[in-house]
Scaffold this motif. Structure first.
Motif, short mmCIF file in Angstrom:
data_model
loop_
_atom_site.label_atom_id
_atom_site.label_comp_id
_atom_site.label_asym_id
_atom_site.label_seq_id
_atom_site.Cartn_x
_atom_site.Cartn_y
_atom_site.Cartn_z
N THR A 67 0.85 -1.19 0.00
CA THR A 67 0.00 0.00 0.00
C THR A 67 0.89 1.24 0.00
N PRO A 68 0.41 2.35 -0.59
CA PRO A 68 1.24 3.55 -0.66
C PRO A 68 1.45 4.18 0.72
N VAL A 71 -1.18 6.73 1.73
CA VAL A 71 -2.41 6.16 2.27
C VAL A 71 -2.20 5.78 3.73
N TYR A 74 -2.33 9.01 5.74
CA TYR A 74 -3.72 9.46 5.88
C TYR A 74 -4.50 8.54 6.82
N PHE A 75 -4.21 7.25 6.74
CA PHE A 75 -4.88 6.28 7.61
C PHE A 75 -4.70 6.67 9.08
N PHE A 78 -6.18 10.60 9.68
CA PHE A 78 -7.63 10.70 9.80
C PHE A 78 -8.21 9.62 10.69
N GLY A 79 -7.44 8.53 10.87
CA GLY A 79 -7.96 7.39 11.61
C GLY A 79 -7.80 7.51 13.11
N THR A 82 -10.52 9.35 15.04
CA THR A 82 -11.80 8.64 15.18
C THR A 82 -11.74 7.59 16.28
N THR B 173 -6.52 7.76 -3.90
CA THR B 173 -6.17 8.44 -2.65
C THR B 173 -6.95 9.74 -2.49
N TRP B 177 -9.49 11.00 0.39
CA TRP B 177 -9.29 12.29 1.05
C TRP B 177 -10.57 13.12 1.03
N VAL B 180 -13.27 11.47 3.32
CA VAL B 180 -13.03 11.57 4.76
C VAL B 180 -13.47 12.94 5.30
N PRO B 184 -16.57 11.37 8.55
CA PRO B 184 -15.38 11.33 9.41
C PRO B 184 -15.11 9.92 9.95
N GLU B 185 -14.82 8.99 9.07
CA GLU B 185 -14.48 7.63 9.48
C GLU B 185 -13.14 7.26 8.85
N GLY B 186 -12.10 7.93 9.30
CA GLY B 186 -10.79 7.80 8.66
C GLY B 186 -10.30 6.38 8.55
N LEU B 187 -10.47 5.61 9.61
CA LEU B 187 -9.95 4.23 9.60
C LEU B 187 -10.61 3.42 8.51
N PHE B 190 -9.78 4.82 4.78
CA PHE B 190 -8.44 4.54 4.28
C PHE B 190 -8.08 3.05 4.35
N SER B 191 -8.82 2.26 5.15
CA SER B 191 -8.65 0.81 5.05
C SER B 191 -9.14 0.34 3.69
N VAL B 193 -9.40 2.20 0.93
CA VAL B 193 -8.46 2.68 -0.09
C VAL B 193 -7.22 1.77 -0.12
N GLY B 194 -6.68 1.48 1.07
CA GLY B 194 -5.50 0.62 1.16
C GLY B 194 -5.78 -0.76 0.58
#
Lengths: 222, 217
Positions: A67-68, A71, A74-75, A78-79, A82, B173, B177, B180, B184-187, B190-191, B193-194
């Motif tokens: 994975t980049p 990312v 950002y994970f 932004f993660g 939360t 990506t 962005w 998000v 607002p559920e970043g995890l 981006f999970s 996306v990943g």
């Protein structure tokens, strides 16, 4: 064009560039140090025969490698909020760089250890050396020699990767270029200066990597 | 709460697929142009022309010595100053081509240099022209050295397409962005996306490992 390249503005922003440079140095140094620890642990788990350690380590290494980095940044950026965890951007960035580089370092160390010929270890056993003596006198000196140049290469990658932290507004070198562009709209001056500083770091680290490589070949030859 | 966000995520999933499609397009075009350019530059770099070698060397050092984000900013912000206006998508492709071809150039030059001089001489002795020597003798042998790191480089290039999000290309990506900000559920975002990047990259990593083992024998 380059003819109206404005040197004055670069001098005006020089203090800010130096702050950015210092920040890039600091982030890189801390991250590479933490990544070494993280990578060593991950590698130890990866080559261990205990399945509960081995498979999570494999999963960690493979997920990070496919994975980049952006990312991953950002994970976390932004993660973590939360999950109710509030960490400043710079720490978030350092954790991301540590986890990312750690996976690559784990593989570098593993390659170093497996590069030591089995015959060497058998010779150690035959000479009556115990496990720790074999590690200390036979495996580690050779494995470390083989890992130093790629580790320096990984450090170069990490310094460049730290530029991505500018995207979560960490005030490092690239961010200074962005700031200068938005304040004065002089992107040529801003980004060529940024590129120049990165090139300086790159050439120093590359010289070190090449030197260690030569040293190693010398040691192997005699 | 969790279920609510999850249903929102399912709702906007087509948006992610669009991002994935954009990422695939950028990746595919970039891999193609980078390989083509990289091989040409790599062959020239392993050649005899000193001036060409030097120019390519400077270019490679610049690309290897600076972060890809900075290169994208240079392409996107500086070219307009010189009168070349590019939209985000072509600018992204140009930056990818500049970056990727330098790395592939190094791999190709390394592979060609690994072939012993005697092979060239045998080619000359058999009366082959330079192009024939390259096509029939050198490149087929060098491919064994080139292929495993080349596939590894493809993985890096695919991952680097995420960085073109900084100039606003709506790829995977960037989609994450933008999402998000609304959910607002970043995890979770981006999970997802990943995971989508993982689906593209991991098979190539396995292929690279396989090639490395096979070519080593």
């Amino acid at each position: 064009m380059l003819a109206d390249f404005n040197l004055r503005i670069i001098f005006e922003y020089l203090p800010l560039f130096l702050i950015g440079l210092r920040s890039t140095f600091f982030i890189s140094a801390v991250s590479i140090f933490l990544a070494l620890i993280c990578g060593t642990i991950a590698c130890a788990c990866r080559i261990s025969s205990i399945k509960l350690l081995k498979y999570p380590a494999i999963a960690y290494i493979e997920v990070i490698r496919s994975t980049p980095l952006l990312v991953q940044i950002y994970f976390l950026y932004f993660g973590l909020p939360t999950l109710g965890i509030r960490v400043p951007e710079i720490q978030t960035g350092i954790i991301a760089l540590m986890l990312n580089s750690g996976a690559y370092i784990a593989e570098i160390i593993r390659a170093g250890i497996t590069s030591v010929d089995d015959g060497q270890i058998e010779a150690g056993v035959a000479s009556g050396l115990n496990y720790f003596q074999r590690m200390r006198f036979i495996i580690l000196p050779q494995a470390l020699g083989a890992t130093v140049p790629p580790l320096l290469g990984q450090s170069i990658v990490l310094v460049k990767d730290s530029a991505l932290l500018s995207l979560i507004s960490v005030m490092e070198l690239t961010r200074v270029g962005q700031t200068m562009t938005s304040e004065r709209f002089m992107p040529t001056e801003a980004f060529l200066t940024v590129a120049f500083f990165y090139m300086c770091i790159y050439f120093c680290l590359k010289a070190l990597a090449d030197w260690s490589q030569r040293k190693l070949i010398y040691r192997e030859a005699y | 709460m969790m279920a609510f966000y999850f249903s929102r995520l399912v709702e906007i999933f087509p948006f992610f697929l669009k991002g994935l499609w954009m990422t695939s397009q950028i990746a595919f075009i970039s891999l193609f142009t980078c390989t083509l350019l990289g091989f040409v530059l790599g062959i020239l770099r392993s050649g005899k022309n000193k001036i060409l070698k030097w120019i390519i060397g400077v270019y490679v050092s610049f690309v290897r010595g600076t972060p890809f984000v900075v290169q994208i900013f240079i392409v996107f912000f500086i070219l307009p100053e010189w009168g070349i206006q590019l939209k985000a998508f072509p600018a992204a492709l140009l930056a990818m081509a500049i970056m990727g071809s330098a790395f592939i150039c190094e791999i190709v030059a390394g592979g060609i240099n690994a072939i012993s001089k005697g092979q060239w001489e045998a080619g000359t002795a058999s009366g082959l022209t330079l192009i024939q020597q390259l096509r029939l003798v050198i490149v087929p042998q060098a491919m064994k050295v080139i292929l495993p790191p080349l596939v590894g480089q493809y993985v890096l290039l695919i991952k680097d397409t995420s960085v073109v999000s900084v100039i606003g290309v709506m790829e995977l990506t960037r989609v994450g962005w933008v999402t998000v900000v609304r959910i607002p559920e970043g995890l979770m975002v981006f999970s997802l996306v990943g995971a989508l990047y993982f689906v593209i990259s991991y098979p190539l990593i396995l292929l690279s490992n396989y090639l490395e083992r096979r070519m080593a024998i």
